[in-house]
Design a protein around this motif. Structure first.
Motif, mmCIF file in Angstrom:
data_model
loop_
_atom_site.group_PDB
_atom_site.id
_atom_site.type_symbol
_atom_site.label_atom_id
_atom_site.label_comp_id
_atom_site.label_asym_id
_atom_site.label_seq_id
_atom_site.Cartn_x
_atom_site.Cartn_y
_atom_site.Cartn_z
ATOM 1 N N PRO A 14 0.843 -1.195 0.000
ATOM 2 C CA PRO A 14 0.000 0.000 0.000
ATOM 3 C C PRO A 14 0.882 1.250 0.000
ATOM 4 O O PRO A 14 2.048 1.212 0.412
ATOM 5 C CB PRO A 14 -0.786 -0.113 1.313
ATOM 6 C CG PRO A 14 -0.697 -1.552 1.705
ATOM 7 C CD PRO A 14 0.615 -2.043 1.176
ATOM 8 N N GLU A 15 0.324 2.358 -0.445
ATOM 9 C CA GLU A 15 1.098 3.598 -0.549
ATOM 10 C C GLU A 15 1.757 3.973 0.773
ATOM 11 O O GLU A 15 2.891 4.460 0.798
ATOM 12 C CB GLU A 15 0.188 4.732 -1.018
ATOM 13 C CG GLU A 15 0.916 6.041 -1.256
ATOM 14 C CD GLU A 15 0.017 7.122 -1.783
ATOM 15 O OE1 GLU A 15 0.480 8.276 -1.910
ATOM 16 O OE2 GLU A 15 -1.173 6.835 -2.072
ATOM 17 N N GLU A 16 1.074 3.725 1.882
ATOM 18 C CA GLU A 16 1.608 4.096 3.199
ATOM 19 C C GLU A 16 2.869 3.315 3.569
ATOM 20 O O GLU A 16 3.612 3.720 4.473
ATOM 21 C CB GLU A 16 0.555 3.865 4.296
ATOM 22 C CG GLU A 16 -0.750 4.604 4.084
ATOM 23 C CD GLU A 16 -1.791 3.761 3.368
ATOM 24 O OE1 GLU A 16 -2.957 3.795 3.811
ATOM 25 O OE2 GLU A 16 -1.432 3.065 2.393
ATOM 26 N N LEU A 17 3.114 2.194 2.884
ATOM 27 C CA LEU A 17 4.261 1.347 3.218
ATOM 28 C C LEU A 17 5.387 1.423 2.193
ATOM 29 O O LEU A 17 6.413 0.769 2.361
ATOM 30 C CB LEU A 17 3.807 -0.113 3.344
ATOM 31 C CG LEU A 17 2.892 -0.460 4.518
ATOM 32 C CD1 LEU A 17 2.434 -1.907 4.422
ATOM 33 C CD2 LEU A 17 3.594 -0.216 5.843
ATOM 34 N N GLN A 18 5.199 2.213 1.140
ATOM 35 C CA GLN A 18 6.158 2.172 0.042
ATOM 36 C C GLN A 18 7.523 2.765 0.388
ATOM 37 O O GLN A 18 8.491 2.528 -0.335
ATOM 38 C CB GLN A 18 5.567 2.881 -1.183
ATOM 39 C CG GLN A 18 4.446 2.079 -1.815
ATOM 40 C CD GLN A 18 3.796 2.772 -2.995
ATOM 41 O OE1 GLN A 18 4.252 3.839 -3.431
ATOM 42 N NE2 GLN A 18 2.729 2.188 -3.526
ATOM 43 N N ASP A 19 7.610 3.520 1.487
ATOM 44 C CA ASP A 19 8.918 4.042 1.885
ATOM 45 C C ASP A 19 9.674 3.075 2.790
ATOM 46 O O ASP A 19 10.837 3.309 3.121
ATOM 47 C CB ASP A 19 8.784 5.402 2.571
ATOM 48 C CG ASP A 19 7.892 5.362 3.804
ATOM 49 O OD1 ASP A 19 7.094 4.408 3.926
ATOM 50 O OD2 ASP A 19 7.992 6.280 4.647
ATOM 51 N N VAL A 20 9.045 1.963 3.169
ATOM 52 C CA VAL A 20 9.717 0.989 4.037
ATOM 53 C C VAL A 20 9.762 -0.418 3.442
ATOM 54 O O VAL A 20 10.636 -1.209 3.793
ATOM 55 C CB VAL A 20 9.059 0.920 5.443
ATOM 56 C CG1 VAL A 20 9.241 2.226 6.199
ATOM 57 C CG2 VAL A 20 7.586 0.551 5.348
ATOM 58 N N ILE A 21 8.836 -0.730 2.543
ATOM 59 C CA ILE A 21 8.735 -2.080 1.994
ATOM 60 C C ILE A 21 8.747 -2.021 0.468
ATOM 61 O O ILE A 21 7.998 -1.255 -0.143
ATOM 62 C CB ILE A 21 7.451 -2.775 2.490
ATOM 63 C CG1 ILE A 21 7.559 -3.064 3.995
ATOM 64 C CG2 ILE A 21 7.193 -4.073 1.723
ATOM 65 C CD1 ILE A 21 6.301 -3.625 4.608
ATOM 66 N N LYS A 22 9.608 -2.837 -0.133
ATOM 67 C CA LYS A 22 9.674 -2.928 -1.590
ATOM 68 C C LYS A 22 8.494 -3.720 -2.144
ATOM 69 O O LYS A 22 7.852 -3.310 -3.111
ATOM 70 C CB LYS A 22 10.997 -3.608 -1.988
ATOM 71 C CG LYS A 22 11.108 -4.006 -3.453
ATOM 72 C CD LYS A 22 11.156 -2.802 -4.361
ATOM 73 C CE LYS A 22 11.417 -3.256 -5.804
ATOM 74 N NZ LYS A 22 11.376 -2.125 -6.739
ATOM 75 N N CYS A 23 8.224 -4.873 -1.559
ATOM 76 C CA CYS A 23 7.092 -5.681 -2.012
ATOM 77 C C CYS A 23 6.817 -6.788 -0.997
ATOM 78 O O CYS A 23 7.637 -7.088 -0.129
ATOM 79 C CB CYS A 23 7.351 -6.293 -3.391
ATOM 80 S SG CYS A 23 8.646 -7.562 -3.415
ATOM 81 N N LEU A 148 0.883 -2.376 8.182
ATOM 82 C CA LEU A 148 0.284 -1.039 8.257
ATOM 83 C C LEU A 148 0.161 -0.601 9.711
ATOM 84 O O LEU A 148 0.428 0.561 10.045
ATOM 85 C CB LEU A 148 -1.087 -1.041 7.582
ATOM 86 C CG LEU A 148 -1.094 -0.988 6.050
ATOM 87 C CD1 LEU A 148 -2.495 -1.293 5.520
ATOM 88 C CD2 LEU A 148 -0.621 0.390 5.563
ATOM 89 N N ASN A 149 -0.239 -1.523 10.589
ATOM 90 C CA ASN A 149 -0.333 -1.214 12.021
ATOM 91 C C ASN A 149 1.041 -0.902 12.608
ATOM 92 O O ASN A 149 1.195 0.036 13.402
ATOM 93 C CB ASN A 149 -0.977 -2.379 12.775
ATOM 94 C CG ASN A 149 -2.450 -2.534 12.460
ATOM 95 O OD1 ASN A 149 -3.111 -1.571 12.071
ATOM 96 N ND2 ASN A 149 -2.976 -3.744 12.610
ATOM 97 N N LEU A 150 2.061 -1.691 12.229
ATOM 98 C CA LEU A 150 3.410 -1.435 12.723
ATOM 99 C C LEU A 150 3.914 -0.071 12.248
ATOM 100 O O LEU A 150 4.509 0.684 13.016
ATOM 101 C CB LEU A 150 4.361 -2.529 12.242
ATOM 102 C CG LEU A 150 4.212 -3.915 12.865
ATOM 103 C CD1 LEU A 150 5.115 -4.917 12.152
ATOM 104 C CD2 LEU A 150 4.539 -3.879 14.362
#
Length: 275
Positions: A14-23, A148-150
Motif C-alpha cells: 500500500p502507498e503508506e508502506l512504500q517508503d519501508v517495503i519494496k514488495c 500497516l499497524n506497525l
C-alpha cells in the motif's frame, strides 16, 4: 499451464508502506527430487520470511541450522544455501534495510540471519491456515494489515527516506556526498543515522545495490558485454566490477554468466506471476 516446480508472485505494498517495503511476495516450490537445495545470492534488501510445509535449514559455518518461522534475513555479503526436505511455501516481506529494524522495533545489527521473538510471530498460525486453504491473497492481506499497524506506530525518518530514494534511483552509483546532499544532511549525520538504522554504511548498501544490478542483468542476458556493464554502472573498470562481484557471489561475472546460460538451456517450466 503453471509449473509444478516454482510459482512466484509479487504484491505491491500500500502507498503508506512504500517508503519501508519494496514488495510482499509468495513462492511455492515443489521439487521433483525429495530434497530442495537452493543457493541464494546477496542483494540490497532485508527479508522477513514466513514459511510453511517442510522444515527449512540454512548453511551456517559449514553446517545446516533449522530455522524457525518467521525469521529475518538481513543484508548478506556472501552466498548461502537453504534446504528443505519436501515442498515449501513462503510469504516474504522485502524491506529496505534502513527501515526494517525500526519497523519491528528491534535493535539493528550486522548479523545476516536473525531469529527473533516478536508479536508478528503470532501470524504464523493464521497464515498457515490460509495457505493450507490456498487463500494466498487473503494471507497477503493479513500481512499487509499487520505492517500497516506497525508503520503507524513509528515516525518516518525523512533523512533516511530521502537518502534511500536517491540510492535506489541511482542504483547505488551515487557517492556518499551526493546521497547526503539529496537527504539534506551532512555526511556525518547521514552515516550515523544509516548505521543506527541498518547496521551498515551507505557505501556497504550501495555496493550491494550495484552487485544486484549486475546479477539481474546477467540473469536476463548472460551474453552482455561485462566491460560495457561496468561502465554503465559506474565501476572504475571491468576488473573493479569483477572483484566486487566475486566478493559477494564467490565467482566472477563471466563464470556466473556461463552458468546462467547453461541453466537457461536446461530450465523446466517456471512461472513468475505479477500482481
Amino acid at each position: 499451464m503453471l509449473s509444478s516446480k516454482i510459482l512466484h508472485n509479487e504484491f505491491d505494498p500500500p502507498e503508506e508502506l512504500q517508503d519501508v517495503i519494496k514488495c510482499f511476495w509468495y513462492e511455492k516450490r515443489n521439487p521433483e527430487t525429495e530434497q530442495l537445495s537452493l543457493e541464494v545470492l546477496p542483494d540490497s534488501y532485508a527479508e522477513i520470511i514466513f514459511y510453511f510445509g517442510s522444515e527449512l535449514s540454512i548453511s551456517y559455518n559449514g553446517d545446516f541450522q533449522i530455522l524457525s518461522s518467521p525469521f529475518i534475513m538481513g543484508l548478506l555479503n556472501q552466498p548461502f544455501t537453504i534446504k528443505a526436505d519436501k515442498g515449501l511455501e513462503i510469504i516474504g516481506i522485502r524491506c529496505f534495510p534502513w527501515t526494517v529494524f525500526d519497523l519491528l522495533g528491534l535493535p539493528s545489527g550486522k548479523a545476516g540471519l536473525q531469529i527473533f521473538d516478536h508479536p508478528i510471530g503470532k501470524l504464523q498460525i493464521v497464515l498457515n491456515e490460509l495457505i493450507e486453504a490456498n487463500k494466498i491473497d487473503e494471507a497477503i492481506d493479513v500481512v499487509k494489515e499487520c505492517f500497516l499497524n506497525l508503520k503507524s506506530q513509528i515516525s518516518s525518518d525523512s533523512i533516511l527516506y530521502k537518502a534511500g530514494l536517491a540510492m535506489r534511483e541511482s542504483g547505488g552509483t551515487l557517492p556518499v556526498s551526493q546521497v547526503a546532499n539529496a537527504a539534506h544532511a551532512t555526511i556525518r549525520t547521514l552515516e550515523r543515522n544509516f548505521k543506527q538504522s541498518s547496521g551498515y554504511t551507505v557505501k556497504d548498501v550501495s555496493g550491494l545495490m550495484r552487485f544486484e544490478q549486475v546479477r539481474n542483468q546477467l540473469l536476463l542476458n548472460p551474453d552482455l558485454n561485462i566491460s560495457a556493464l561496468a561502465h554503465e554502472l559506474g565501476y572504475t573498470d571491468q576488473s573493479h566490477l569483477s572483484r566486487e562481484f566475486k566478493r559477494y557471489s564467490g565467482t566472477t561475472p563471466a563464470a556466473f554468466a556461463r552458468k546462467t546460460k547453461k541453466e537457461i538451456l536446461n530450465i523446466d517450466f517456471v512461472a513468475f506471476i505479477q500482481s
